[in-house]
Design an enzyme around this catalytic site. Structure first.
Site, PDB file in Angstrom:
ATOM      1  N   GLU A 167      12.193  -3.454  -4.713  1.00  0.00           N
ATOM      2  CA  GLU A 167      11.145  -3.567  -5.722  1.00  0.00           C
ATOM      3  C   GLU A 167      11.700  -3.319  -7.119  1.00  0.00           C
ATOM      4  O   GLU A 167      11.408  -4.043  -8.057  1.00  0.00           O
ATOM      5  CB  GLU A 167      10.011  -2.576  -5.441  1.00  0.00           C
ATOM      6  CG  GLU A 167       8.912  -2.657  -6.500  1.00  0.00           C
ATOM      7  CD  GLU A 167       7.778  -1.664  -6.283  1.00  0.00           C
ATOM      8  OE1 GLU A 167       7.856  -0.873  -5.333  1.00  0.00           O
ATOM      9  OE2 GLU A 167       6.837  -1.688  -7.076  1.00  0.00           O
TER      10      GLU A 167
ATOM     11  N   GLY B  74       0.827  -1.211   0.000  1.00  0.00           N
ATOM     12  CA  GLY B  74       0.000   0.000   0.000  1.00  0.00           C
ATOM     13  C   GLY B  74       0.854   1.251   0.000  1.00  0.00           C
ATOM     14  O   GLY B  74       1.149   1.813   1.056  1.00  0.00           O
TER      15      GLY B  74
END
Lengths: 411, 378
Positions: A254, A138
């Site tokens: 990431e 999130g």
């Protein structure tokens, strides 16, 4: 390359090969064995499942081999990075399936190891290794994209719990995830120092998810709404207001991970197959055997060569990292995501161009499955230069951090 | 940077120190301004030979150190940074490779040691027109007793005025454009019938057009089997291309770093111009291309050293990629320096001129993209 302990590594490779061969579920061996497409992601819905993919994952997880380099105290394999590479190599050489796909493994776990309390590590890491909990990320909000630190999702201290209100967007697989690692605002008076990193059970009352339809059709992306969601005090990682540092750290993991999937027909768009051969199939060749459209041939060649340059750079980065362990990532690392996105998008455009109208089929008859994948993949690839940090943000980072160029003075 | 052995690291560091201290760009500029006919300083080449650079790829038994092409590339990258002019590429890499790949024991014995010592300057005489098309060989070699007679012309021969030994591609059979029927010859440049014309090129480096009028060559001048010289020629050219690519990588790296320094020091509108995003993004893109180009050049040199099957693909990739990168960086070097970059007093022009000459040598981007596509079968 001379490897310290080369003999031990050879022995480890033999041992690993044998173990993998003995433990791979026979049901997965059959070509095109059908398993639940969500199974590789694990999670609560697969607890107790006898899907062979889950069985395979559990067997590896029992040895900690889904997270080979994590400490064994938290369920990891406790392997050295050299041993982990051997394991990787043996899994791919043997044609075995990847046991577990997981944002928990790729992104959350490494930052928990670095920033979490002992209790938090014990609570979460083993469940990531075991694929018991599926995590989502999130981060982005409708008003906080490239300027992520302007995020507004509110996290209030209510004494015995945190109270979360706000909206996230581009939450991949939020509708299928069990937990969310989330950036929230604990202080509205400070921008970066007002951000905290918190873990939220998606089964909590007040959490709602809505899948997003993209220009390419269905997508794993969701909008995620938090309305008066109560979160235990222990779920905040690091210190209150210390979330931005963790967020940036996690983004590094990431970005390392995301580029690998671009352009070759994975979830991030593009489509598989040899571009030169596909162009020949749809356009034909001249008397010398060269693609009949010489202009397109030139552009396809440029893209193929640039891709080879890119892959050579990936392997150079990897071998430099091995030889200078501890010296930090080499400068080339910073260009990987930007280069990958650019090349993947060019390739997807060339695919569509090579197919002509056959590359624009949306659904129904007149187009085979590959052609329709090429259409959808082309559209999906437009996101490659947006997701995980836009290309503009990527090259800002290169200009500032690698090249040392200053910020402009405003006014 | 590739993962280097300790010896390679020492070699690179020595080359860096020597070029920065003994052969900075100011030295090349002075050489250009002097109008010296050979376009390099023989004393500089003698220094290179004394450091062992001229023997880096030549096996020990023929007077070299057998250190390999990656090692040679590390040196050429440093000489490229400072635009150091010398026959290192033409002689100690390109021509030496031809003799190593195609020579008999006797030819290697007699020709390689003088190249390795720097006493002999050899070069390839391959092209016959404005463009690199090594299969377009019209220069004819006809039997003449036990030997041959060569008639025709070669163009843009690197260090053609300085060279005492020419490796010449000639046609012993077949038609122009065919790869079969090409033979290679070792021709002494002072042989009767050889006429050399010095070329003054924009980059101020040494080159010549060379005419051959019934030049007699003995049987011992044939390099490799008659009519089957193409394989040796292609392999030789790939080594020369990879070496040139290393030099170009060095030039591009330096051109970029010089420009980056300027972005950090030139002040306009009350701040350094490097603070402007319009320039930052262009700088970041150049950096990206440089990193990709470096991977290609190193991979090509390593492929030559390990005799890998995909060497030609990697060489074409490297030559095209580093050429495109050098092209971009040298144009940006002029543009980002503004007016000063247009003046002869600034180094930008020297890099720009060298860039275009190097791009055209041994095949430009278009040549190598086409070659790459053919090797990939489309």
């Amino acid at each position: 390359m001379a490897d310290a302990g080369g003999n031990d590594l050879d022995a480890f490779a033999v041992e690993t090969r044998t173990w993998l061969a003995e433990n791979y579920p026979p049901a997965l061996r059959a070509m095109g064995a059908r398993t639940d497409p969500e199974a590789p992601w694990g999670g609560r819905s697969f607890v107790g499942s006898d899907d062979p993919q889950i069985v395979w994952m559990r067997r590896l997880a029992a040895k900690g081999w889904t997270a080979p380099t994590w400490p064994s105290a938290y369920g990891g394999g406790g392997l050295t990075s050299q041993q982990a590479r051997v394991l990787d190599r043996e899994i791919s050489a043997g044609g075995y399936r990847t046991p577990l796909l997981s944002f928990g493994l790729w992104m959350l776990g490494p930052v928990l190891l670095e920033y979490a309390t002992e209790a938090q590590k014990r609570e979460h890491l083993a469940k990531i290794v075991g694929g018991e909990i599926r995590w989502c990320q999130g981060y982005s909000e409708p008003g906080a994209g490239s300027d992520l630190a302007s995020l507004q999702t509110k996290c209030e201290d209510k004494g015995d719990h945190w109270l979360i209100n706000g909206q996230k967007i581009w939450t991949s697989y939020a509708n299928k995830a069990d937990w969310c690692f989330c950036l929230v605002r604990t202080d509205t008076s400070k921008k970066h120092e007002g951000i905290s990193f918190i873990l939220i059970d998606m089964a909590s009352p007040g959490v709602e998810t809505r899948p997003i339809q993209l220009i390419s059709g269905d997508s794993p992306f969701c909008e995620t709404f938090f309305t008066d969601v109560k979160v235990p005090k222990d779920n905040l990682v690091g210190r209150v207001g210390g979330g931005w540092e963790i967020a940036k750290r996690l983004l590094q993991y990431e970005r390392q991970n995301i580029s690998g999937g671009f352009g070759s027909g994975g979830g991030a768009g593009g489509s598989a197959g040899d571009l030169g051969q596909i162009a020949k199939d749809y356009i034909g060749v001249d008397a010398s055997g060269a693609l009949a459209d010489s202009d397109l041939r030139g552009r396809i060649t440029q893209n193929k060569m640039d891709f080879q340059a890119f892959y050579l750079t990936l392997s150079r980065v990897a071998s430099e990292a091995r030889s200078n362990a501890g010296a930090g990532p080499s400068a080339a690392t910073s260009i990987i995501k930007y280069a990958a996105a650019t090349l993947a998008q060019q390739r997807a455009e060339l695919m569509v161009e090579a197919l002509g109208h056959q590359g624009l089929g949306w659904e129904g008859e007149g187009f085979d499955a590959t052609e329709k994948t090429i259409t959808r993949g082309w559209l999906r690839s437009k996101g490659n230069s947006i997701e995980g940090g836009t290309s503009e943000i990527n090259i800002n980072v290169v200009a500032k951090r690698v090249l040392g160029l200053p910020d402009p003075r405003v006014g | 940077m590739a993962v280097l052995t300790e010896e390679q690291t020492l070699l690179r560091d020595a080359a860096r120190t020597w070029t920065q201290e003994q052969s900075p760009v100011t030295r090349f500029r002075a050489l250009r301004d002097s109008g010296a006919p050979l376009r390099f300083d023989p004393a500089v080449y003698a220094e290179m030979a004394a450091m062992g650079w001229t023997g880096v790829i030549i096996p020990e038994e023929y007077g070299g150190s057998g250190f390999g092409y990656l090692g040679m590339g590390l040196i050429l990258e440093q000489t490229g940074r400072t635009l150091t002019a010398s026959p290192l590429l033409a002689s100690a890499l390109a021509a030496a490779s031809a003799v190593m790949l195609g020579g008999t024991g006797a030819q290697k014995q007699s020709r390689l040691a003088p190249i390795a010592s720097g006493q002999s300057i050899a070069t390839l005489a391959i092209d016959e027109g404005a463009h690199h098309r090594p299969n377009h060989v019209a220069l004819s070699a006809v039997h003449n007793g036990a030997g041959y007679r060569l008639t025709g012309a070669k163009t843009f021969v690197l260090e053609g005025m300085a060279a005492n030994l020419l490796v010449v591609s000639a046609r012993t059979s077949g038609a122009v454009g065919e790869t079969a029927g090409i033979s290679l010859f070792l021709v002494d440049s002072d042989a009767r019938g050889v006429t050399r014309t010095a070329l003054k090129l924009a980059d101020s480096r040494g080159a010549a057009n060379i005419a051959f009028d019934n030049v007699e060559v003995g049987a011992d001048g044939l390099l490799g089997p008659e009519g089957q010289g193409w394989d040796v020629l292609e392999k030789t050219l790939d080594r020369a291309r990879a070496g040139l690519a290393a030099e170009m990588l060095g030039a591009a790296s330096q051109a970029f770093e010089t420009t980056l320094d300027y972005l950090k020091t030139r002040v306009q509108f009350g701040q350094v111009i490097g603070a402007f995003q319009g320039l930052q993004h262009r700088a970041a893109k150049m950096f990206t291309d440089l990193e990709l180009a470096r991977s290609c050049v190193e991979a090509a040199l390593e492929a030559i050293d390990s005799d890998a099957d995909n060497t030609p693909d990697l060489v074409s990739l490297a030559k095209a990629k580093v050429g495109d990168t050098l092209h971009l960086v040298t144009n940006e070097m002029v543009q980002m320096h503004g007016g000063i970059g247009m003046t002869d007093a600034h180094d930008a022009g020297l890099y720009l001129k060298r860039a275009r000459a190097a791009e055209a040598t041994f095949g430009g981007g278009a040549y190598h993209r086409d070659r790459y596509a053919r090797m990939q079968g489309y």
